[in-house]
Design a protein around this motif. Structure first.
Motif, PDB file in Angstrom:
ATOM      1  N   UNK A  66       9.786 -68.171 129.700  1.00 41.38           N
ATOM      2  CA  UNK A  66      10.830 -67.358 130.322  1.00 41.38           C
ATOM      3  C   UNK A  66      11.961 -68.252 130.843  1.00 41.38           C
ATOM      4  N   UNK A  67      11.604 -69.350 131.479  1.00 38.62           N
ATOM      5  CA  UNK A  67      12.601 -70.287 132.009  1.00 38.62           C
ATOM      6  C   UNK A  67      13.427 -70.876 130.867  1.00 38.62           C
ATOM      7  N   UNK A  68      12.779 -71.264 129.784  1.00 36.11           N
ATOM      8  CA  UNK A  68      13.501 -71.834 128.643  1.00 36.11           C
ATOM      9  C   UNK A  68      14.508 -70.835 128.085  1.00 36.11           C
ATOM     10  N   UNK A  73      20.170 -69.131 127.686  1.00 33.14           N
ATOM     11  CA  UNK A  73      21.191 -68.093 127.840  1.00 33.14           C
ATOM     12  C   UNK A  73      22.202 -68.406 128.951  1.00 33.14           C
ATOM     13  N   UNK A  74      22.052 -69.578 129.596  1.00 37.17           N
ATOM     14  CA  UNK A  74      23.006 -69.994 130.614  1.00 37.17           C
ATOM     15  C   UNK A  74      22.820 -69.343 131.973  1.00 37.17           C
ATOM     16  N   UNK A  75      21.620 -68.798 132.236  1.00 36.84           N
ATOM     17  CA  UNK A  75      21.371 -68.122 133.503  1.00 36.84           C
ATOM     18  C   UNK A  75      20.625 -68.994 134.507  1.00 36.84           C
ATOM     19  N   UNK A  76      19.966 -70.033 134.016  1.00 39.02           N
ATOM     20  CA  UNK A  76      19.248 -70.992 134.859  1.00 39.02           C
ATOM     21  C   UNK A  76      19.613 -72.407 134.440  1.00 39.02           C
ATOM     22  N   UNK A  77      19.642 -73.310 135.411  1.00 39.35           N
ATOM     23  CA  UNK A  77      19.756 -74.744 135.155  1.00 39.35           C
ATOM     24  C   UNK A  77      18.411 -75.378 135.459  1.00 39.35           C
ATOM     25  N   UNK A  78      18.004 -76.294 134.604  1.00 38.06           N
ATOM     26  CA  UNK A  78      16.775 -77.053 134.828  1.00 38.06           C
ATOM     27  C   UNK A  78      17.208 -78.480 135.127  1.00 38.06           C
ATOM     28  N   UNK A  79      17.012 -78.907 136.361  1.00 38.22           N
ATOM     29  CA  UNK A  79      17.449 -80.234 136.771  1.00 38.22           C
ATOM     30  C   UNK A  79      16.280 -81.120 137.156  1.00 38.22           C
ATOM     31  N   UNK A  80      16.573 -82.385 137.334  1.00 29.84           N
ATOM     32  CA  UNK A  80      15.541 -83.341 137.742  1.00 29.84           C
ATOM     33  C   UNK A  80      15.440 -83.361 139.254  1.00 29.84           C
ATOM     34  N   UNK A  81      14.228 -83.241 139.715  1.00 31.27           N
ATOM     35  CA  UNK A  81      13.956 -83.337 141.135  1.00 31.27           C
ATOM     36  C   UNK A  81      13.320 -84.671 141.445  1.00 31.27           C
ATOM     37  N   UNK A  82      12.629 -84.730 142.552  1.00 27.76           N
ATOM     38  CA  UNK A  82      11.936 -85.950 142.951  1.00 27.76           C
ATOM     39  C   UNK A  82      10.818 -86.264 141.958  1.00 27.76           C
ATOM     40  N   UNK A  83      10.665 -87.528 141.615  1.00 30.78           N
ATOM     41  CA  UNK A  83       9.632 -87.935 140.664  1.00 30.78           C
ATOM     42  C   UNK A  83       9.909 -87.342 139.293  1.00 30.78           C
ATOM     43  N   UNK A  84       8.895 -86.739 138.713  1.00 26.59           N
ATOM     44  CA  UNK A  84       9.095 -86.123 137.402  1.00 26.59           C
ATOM     45  C   UNK A  84       9.206 -84.597 137.495  1.00 26.59           C
ATOM     46  N   UNK A  85       9.483 -84.118 138.680  1.00 31.09           N
ATOM     47  CA  UNK A  85       9.627 -82.673 138.889  1.00 31.09           C
ATOM     48  C   UNK A  85      10.919 -82.159 138.274  1.00 31.09           C
ATOM     49  N   UNK A  87      13.475 -79.132 138.725  1.00 36.57           N
ATOM     50  CA  UNK A  87      13.838 -78.077 139.665  1.00 36.57           C
ATOM     51  C   UNK A  87      14.718 -77.040 138.986  1.00 36.57           C
ATOM     52  N   UNK A  88      14.532 -75.809 139.366  1.00 32.60           N
ATOM     53  CA  UNK A  88      15.271 -74.697 138.781  1.00 32.60           C
ATOM     54  C   UNK A  88      16.356 -74.220 139.738  1.00 32.60           C
ATOM     55  N   UNK A  89      17.505 -73.937 139.172  1.00 28.64           N
ATOM     56  CA  UNK A  89      18.631 -73.400 139.946  1.00 28.64           C
ATOM     57  C   UNK A  89      19.282 -72.295 139.130  1.00 28.64           C
ATOM     58  N   UNK A  90      19.704 -71.261 139.809  1.00 30.78           N
ATOM     59  CA  UNK A  90      20.402 -70.171 139.143  1.00 30.78           C
ATOM     60  C   UNK A  90      21.850 -70.583 138.912  1.00 30.78           C
ATOM     61  N   UNK A  91      22.409 -70.226 137.758  1.00 28.90           N
ATOM     62  CA  UNK A  91      23.804 -70.539 137.458  1.00 28.90           C
ATOM     63  C   UNK A  91      24.705 -69.442 138.029  1.00 28.90           C
ATOM     64  N   UNK A  92      26.009 -69.667 137.964  1.00 27.18           N
ATOM     65  CA  UNK A  92      26.956 -68.652 138.427  1.00 27.18           C
ATOM     66  C   UNK A  92      26.802 -67.363 137.626  1.00 27.18           C
ATOM     67  N   UNK A  94      24.117 -66.400 136.011  1.00 29.73           N
ATOM     68  CA  UNK A  94      22.829 -65.836 136.412  1.00 29.73           C
ATOM     69  C   UNK A  94      22.935 -65.111 137.744  1.00 29.73           C
ATOM     70  N   UNK A  95      23.686 -65.679 138.678  1.00 27.96           N
ATOM     71  CA  UNK A  95      23.885 -65.045 139.973  1.00 27.96           C
ATOM     72  C   UNK A  95      24.626 -63.724 139.867  1.00 27.96           C
ATOM     73  N   UNK A  96      25.622 -63.680 138.964  1.00 31.98           N
ATOM     74  CA  UNK A  96      26.374 -62.434 138.764  1.00 31.98           C
ATOM     75  C   UNK A  96      25.472 -61.342 138.188  1.00 31.98           C
ATOM     76  N   UNK A  97      24.661 -61.708 137.208  1.00 31.58           N
ATOM     77  CA  UNK A  97      23.754 -60.710 136.607  1.00 31.58           C
ATOM     78  C   UNK A  97      22.688 -60.267 137.603  1.00 31.58           C
ATOM     79  N   UNK A  98      22.186 -61.221 138.390  1.00 37.53           N
ATOM     80  CA  UNK A  98      21.201 -60.886 139.405  1.00 37.53           C
ATOM     81  C   UNK A  98      21.783 -59.904 140.412  1.00 37.53           C
TER      82      UNK A  98
END
Length: 137
Positions: A66-68, A73-85, A87-92, A94-98
């Motif tokens: 689902x995340x992929x 579709x440009x609704x989520x960003x998958x970024x690097x967090x601490x270590x090999x984590x 992190x997920x962030x909603x895009x602009x 994605x925020x509008x659709x939400x």
């Protein structure tokens, strides 16, 4: 006679189906499952896929797919967090659709609850208390 647990289960299933239908009719570009993923990501501060799977009560594999799709579709960003984590962030977008989906769903279900003589705020409070008790349980 069905128990309260059974009646609640049926209510949730009916609400899920109704939510999918509402979102399709209002053409917000989200299914209810995708809406829930975006909602949980927006409520958390950079959750990982594992965090998200736990919040959704879903498997990590299903959540990963689902995340992929949402990232593609440009609704989520998958970024690097601490270590090999990751992190997920909603895009602009994605925020509008939400927000659009939340408006459609909130208005509809609030009106439905009110039409039955129940205050939506009171019901929300009760549902949250019950969910918290089950989590602690």
């Amino acid at each position: 006679m069905p128990s309260l647990a059974h009646e609640l289960h049926l209510l949730v299933a009916l609400m899920d189906r109704a939510a999918d239908g509402l979102l399709a009719r209002h053409d917000v570009g989200l299914t209810y499952k995708r809406f829930l993923v975006l909602l949980h990501v927006s409520d958390a501060d950079g959750p990982t896929q594992r965090d998200l799977a736990d919040r959704l009560g879903s498997s990590e594999a299903a959540t990963s797919r689902m995340v992929a799709g949402l990232a593609r579709d440009g609704l989520l960003d998958i970024g690097r967090g601490a270590g090999n984590r990751r992190e997920l962030r909603i895009t602009a977008v994605g925020g509008e659709r939400l927000a659009a989906a939340g408006h459609v769903l909130g208005d509809h279900f609030d009106a439905l609850v009110t039409s039955q003589g129940v205050d939506p705020t009171d019901l929300t409070t009760t549902v949250r208390r019950l969910a918290a008790a089950l989590r602690e349980g």
